[in-house]
Design a protein around this motif. Structure first.
Motif, PDB file in Angstrom:
ATOM      1  N   LYS A 119       0.812  -1.223   0.000  1.00 50.72           N
ATOM      2  CA  LYS A 119       0.000   0.000   0.000  1.00 50.72           C
ATOM      3  C   LYS A 119       0.845   1.272   0.000  1.00 50.72           C
ATOM      4  N   VAL A 120       2.038   1.230   0.605  1.00 50.88           N
ATOM      5  CA  VAL A 120       2.790   2.464   0.834  1.00 50.88           C
ATOM      6  C   VAL A 120       4.153   2.492   0.150  1.00 50.88           C
ATOM      7  N   GLN A 121       4.612   1.399  -0.462  1.00 52.77           N
ATOM      8  CA  GLN A 121       5.946   1.399  -1.039  1.00 52.77           C
ATOM      9  C   GLN A 121       5.997   2.287  -2.281  1.00 52.77           C
ATOM     10  N   ARG A 122       7.173   2.848  -2.531  1.00 54.30           N
ATOM     11  CA  ARG A 122       7.344   3.786  -3.641  1.00 54.30           C
ATOM     12  C   ARG A 122       7.307   3.076  -4.989  1.00 54.30           C
ATOM     13  N   GLU A 131       8.564   4.576   4.553  1.00 51.76           N
ATOM     14  CA  GLU A 131       7.185   4.118   4.479  1.00 51.76           C
ATOM     15  C   GLU A 131       7.072   2.608   4.706  1.00 51.76           C
ATOM     16  N   ALA A 135       5.220   0.517   7.791  1.00 49.29           N
ATOM     17  CA  ALA A 135       4.230  -0.538   7.551  1.00 49.29           C
ATOM     18  C   ALA A 135       4.590  -1.812   8.314  1.00 49.29           C
ATOM     19  N   ALA A 182       3.843  12.303   1.646  1.00 45.39           N
ATOM     20  CA  ALA A 182       4.028  10.876   1.922  1.00 45.39           C
ATOM     21  C   ALA A 182       3.555  10.530   3.339  1.00 45.39           C
ATOM     22  N   LYS A 185      -0.168  10.163   3.231  1.00 53.47           N
ATOM     23  CA  LYS A 185      -0.543   8.932   2.538  1.00 53.47           C
ATOM     24  C   LYS A 185      -0.349   7.715   3.434  1.00 53.47           C
ATOM     25  N   VAL A 186       0.756   7.669   4.161  1.00 53.32           N
ATOM     26  CA  VAL A 186       1.024   6.535   5.042  1.00 53.32           C
ATOM     27  C   VAL A 186      -0.021   6.448   6.150  1.00 53.32           C
ATOM     28  N   GLN A 189      -3.413   5.264   4.500  1.00 52.48           N
ATOM     29  CA  GLN A 189      -3.449   3.895   4.001  1.00 52.48           C
ATOM     30  C   GLN A 189      -3.357   2.873   5.139  1.00 52.48           C
TER      31      GLN A 189
END
Length: 242
Positions: A119-122, A131, A135, A182, A185-186, A189
């Motif tokens: 869900k959060v990886q670049r 990120e 997680a 970011a 977003k983290v 998510q």
């Protein structure tokens, strides 16, 4: 011989007492005889068992948190066999062995970590960014929380959970200062509620409070002396100007 005679006299006396009590009490004696067990050797009555006319209150079960692994379907394959095409064409028994139905807690947790990382990886090859670390720590913290609800005296895992929470706070703080988009977003998510740390925190002990009160008193006294010196200096300047 003398012992047999003494035993017979004891039994006769006990039977005589029973007959007298039966004539006077009636139903009470019959209930007493039905409850008590007579020792055939000594003629001694055992006391009746206590009767408690009350019921114990049932313990209410504490509603715990919903497990983070509850959304994983049992028919899903394990992480090691998800990319194997032959696993889909096998029979039902082999599929059950390779699915999450018979998987351990560690295998389910590893799959949950991969879902949160995705869900959060670049990008697809990202495995070490801030990120991704957040997680992984989030999955561990939630697993510790579920464990401590059942085993609240497990101090070792509680310490590991607090260490993981402190580590995640530091990572989120740095991410918020460097890349705020970011950070948002983290938190969105992963479902993290970020609380801002206080600017200054110190445990208020008696010694610290006494020292603080003394410092405030000294500061006020110094300000009072400075004000008196300013007034004296101003008076000298006025006299000098005249």
């Amino acid at each position: 011989m003398w012992s047999n005679i003494a035993l017979r006299t004891v039994l006769r006396s006990s039977l005589g007492v029973l007959r007298e009590s039966a004539g006077t009490s009636g139903t009470c004696c019959s209930a007493l005889l039905s409850r008590n067990k007579v020792n055939s050797v000594l003629g001694v009555f055992s006391p009746p068992a206590p009767v408690r006319h009350y019921a114990r209150a049932t313990k209410k079960k504490v509603a715990g948190l919903e497990s983070q692994l509850s959304d994983l379907p049992p028919t899903m394959l394990k992480m090691d066999y998800a990319a194997v095409p032959l696993a889909e064409t096998t029979d039902d028994i082999v599929k059950r062995l390779l699915s999450l139905e018979l998987a351990s807690q560690s295998e389910k947790l590893a799959l949950k970590k991969e879902q949160l990382i995705a869900k959060v990886q670049r990008d697809e090859s990202d495995r070490s960014s801030v990120e991704v670390q957040v997680a992984i720590l989030t999955a561990r913290i939630r697993n510790f929380q579920e464990h401590l609800l059942k085993h609240h005296k497990d101090k070792a895992n509680k310490r590991r959970m607090l260490m993981a929470m402190d580590r995640r706070k530091k990572l989120l703080k740095n991410l918020r200062l460097e890349r705020y988009d970011a950070f948002e977003k983290v938190c969105e998510q992963l479902g993290i509620t970020y609380t801002f740390p206080p600017e200054y925190y110190r445990r208020a002990t008696r010694r610290w409070l006494a020292k603080k009160a003394f410092c405030i008193k000294v500061f006020k006294e110094v300000q009072k002396q400075k004000a008196e010196q300013k007034l004296k200096l101003a008076a000298k300047m006025e006299t000098a100007s005249q």
